[in-house]
Write an enzyme that holds these catalytic residues in place. Sequence first.
Site, PDB file in Angstrom:
ATOM      1  N   ASP A 206      44.787  51.104  36.785  1.00 22.90           N
ATOM      2  CA  ASP A 206      43.447  50.654  37.133  1.00 22.90           C
ATOM      3  C   ASP A 206      42.415  51.664  36.652  1.00 22.90           C
ATOM      4  OD1 ASP A 206      41.295  49.242  38.760  1.00 22.90           O
ATOM      5  OD2 ASP A 206      43.079  48.147  39.378  1.00 22.90           O
ATOM      6  N   HIS A 237      37.311  50.025  41.878  1.00 20.85           N
ATOM      7  CA  HIS A 237      38.357  49.005  41.916  1.00 20.85           C
ATOM      8  C   HIS A 237      39.735  49.630  42.068  1.00 20.85           C
ATOM      9  CE1 HIS A 237      40.920  45.627  40.626  1.00 20.85           C
ATOM     10  NE2 HIS A 237      39.910  44.857  40.981  1.00 20.85           N
ATOM     11  N   SER A 402      43.475  39.699  42.393  1.00 22.09           N
ATOM     12  CA  SER A 402      43.659  41.128  42.160  1.00 22.09           C
ATOM     13  C   SER A 402      43.681  41.895  43.478  1.00 22.09           C
ATOM     14  CB  SER A 402      42.566  41.679  41.246  1.00 22.09           C
ATOM     15  OG  SER A 402      41.297  41.588  41.845  1.00 22.09           O
TER      16      SER A 402
END
Length: 911
Positions: A206, A237, A402
């Site tokens: 990520d 994120h 996600s």
Amino acid sequence: MIRAFTLIPLLLILASIPDSKQHEATSEYNVESPLCCNLTTTERIHVDYSSKVVENEYIVTFDGYYKTQARASYINAALNNSGIRNWTILSRENPASDYPSDFDVVLLQHTDRFMGLDALRDHPSVKRVTSQRMVLRTLKFINAHEYVRKGRTSLSQNGQFWQATGRHTSRRLLRAIPRQITSVLQADALWNMGITGKGIKVAVFDTGLSKTHPHFRKIKERTNWTNEKTLDDGLGHGTFVAGVIASSKECLGFAPDSELHIFRVFTNNQVSYTSWFLDAFNYAILKRINVLNLSIGGPDFKDYPFVDKVWELTANRVIMVSAIGNDGPLYGTLNNPADQMDVIGVGGIDFEDHIAKFSSRGMTTWELPQGYGRVKPDIVTYGSAVRGSNIKGGCRSLSGTSVASPVVAGAVTLLASGVLHRGDDINPASVKQALMASARRIPGINMFEQGHGKLNLVKAYQILNNYKPQASLSPSYIDLNECPYMWPYCTQPLYFGAVPAIVNVTILNGLGVSGHIVGKPQWFPYTPQYGELLDVAFSYSEMLWPWSGWLAVSLSVNADGANYDGLAQGHVSLTIESPPASGETEPRQSTVILPVRVKIIPTPPRHKRLLWDQYHNLRYPPGYFPRDNLKVKNDPLDWNGDHIHTNFKDMYQNLRNAGYYVEVLGSPFTCFDATQYGTLIIVDPEEEYFPEEISKLKRDVDAGLSIIIFADWYNVTVMKKVKFYDENTRQWWMPDTGGANIPALNDLLAAWGIAFGNRVFEGDFKLGVHEMYYASGTSISEFPEVGLLISKKLRDQGQQILEPDSDNKALHEVPVLGLLQTTATDKSGRIAIYGDSNCVDTSHLDKACYWMLDAILEYTSTSHLPTIFQNNKMEGGSTKVDTEVPERMDGNKLYRYSKVLENHLTDNQAR
């Protein structure tokens, strides 16, 4: 079907990592977990993507792992011996660069590009050459109510027709859209047993993570694969995903004592490259990662370097968990790699156990058009308003698949830490088997939405703790009478003479990474339950690798069942064999049973039987086949499969509700018995036709078969205008057809004096009391005078596209619908054509025209002409728009993807 690839053994030597490489390894430390606080921020992340290809950079993939010097010698030999001089092997400074690798990045000067590519591909140690690509991502934090799915948009933007979103030609971090998740899934039950993730290495691919973030106990290693000199998360994120998996404070993760391995693969400017992922994947194998969460995805299951590397990861016992995609509620919108058999593909639900609207739906489209897709997602879990770690502390709530993906990744990490004593019995197949077997089915939801059901953490642990290596099947049974779970199979019974129903079953092999089916699958009919009325055939993987394979079960009714009305039952038996495990001498075997139950009815009358032409539908990947609605600028590729159970799902259900029986033809027109069917339906075809198909169809219509065609736009000049820059090939792609292959359709219809035109029209109109929208359709250019034509006033959309600054709003009288009773014999069938397919396609549906399809079928099935058509027919004195018949575009490359044209490429060299 999916090909099996031979596993190349990897001889990787673990060595100390030099200080010069940017990474960080730390010792374990423990922090007490305080009570949860209530400080949260509630946001939804909207993500936009664009893709660019790095000028003249190519990824050269080798057939094995080689040291730097060996790889360089192969490239030297390929290029220098071919006279290529202007090239460079680009240096990759990252934690994997001191180890053997299976690829390099080569810079080829533009003047030598094509010669250089050919020379590299010809080298015996080079497996594939693909373009280096850069993915750009933009995160926007918005309130949930501000997000709407885009529909029609303007025709021109910044001088380029398609927005360069890279949406369906690149992989992207899936959008996270806005609760203590661990308590909902009862993780505390395992914590109370002392199971907390200890001993498991979990990788998060990520945006990085701060070393000093207060939520994490064991950030074992942080590695940077980008060109920035930082390991921290500048976006949030990656922190959120890591928190759902392993946070120990506030918003708790599932496995707080697991070893977190943070792979920073996106920059703070939200940029990533294919080569960064490939290097990072290799390093994950090297570090013997146990669980890997991947919140990226895209529909390109023919992106071979990426797909190959995922197979290699799972073959090396990495349990990969991936988001199924946020392209719901449309069907046929699964993302790769979550759609792969060896990957745990995760869909999303909300806290009321409803399938999240954003969660992508199955089936897989790898197998189309000849076969039938597999069941995906594998399981679903909470992905709406889930709480996770904020970038500098505290919590936030996000939504999206996600988010659902790290929920499952965290659960898998926790489960694996509780069964460490089981050793090699815990692998990608066994974990997936336990998740599926324990999942709790959600009532009222079909298998292509929920897979095996909702994650059940405690039951999954019980199964894994008592697991014995075995094979299993997904789905585990076939019941064509069970609705709604077995949709769409349960919506239509079988009958004698029908095209066989194909159920594509995934084989999970917990015995070992490789295996095979012993002998052949066997069908055992249950005599008291009329199983002998079924004919059952099989096709299947020659090799099960890695950890999985497929079994296609074809079901049909034999002549003895022509008049039977009732259920038929039996089972399929197959034995899976894998090599002996460590310390064993005999091969491992597991026999699995697939119960089968189907509903049989007497064969319906001919006029009620419809045949859907699937064979002539093509889609992305591998080729650039454009959307049928040219106003949909943010979604340019036709990638949903064009199947009655994907983007034509609602049309199919309408036909079934009207009492029709719909069968799918996955083979040429020469392969079906036209005397069995009332109407052949052809919608939005991109493929060419064999000459034998054209002549046979003429004979079939003469003998009583009717045809319905929904066409679409085709104009060579417009096709050149809507060219699309594909980052995989680093070339401008021009579509090799329009929305439909009109020249091929005109060849098919020529015997009746029917042809579509080459102009593109658009507009709203009324047909009787029905509101209609013509979205980028063609016109009817030629039609017999004895037929009935209906015309409507529409705008020339093609001219608007080609001259966006012009103020041309003129309306043209455009023939859009034609009905013809052929007269070769007194039994001849009828032909109905309509110039636009968007009104029956769920992908970008504006105004549905299922009512019109019903009326057309009334005409083709019974010869009765509905009043609405008679009252709106074009009068003989009307002046219709003048359109020419289109020609095929010179230099088109449809042969690369065609099953009809000769000399088509077996491997798309552009990839």
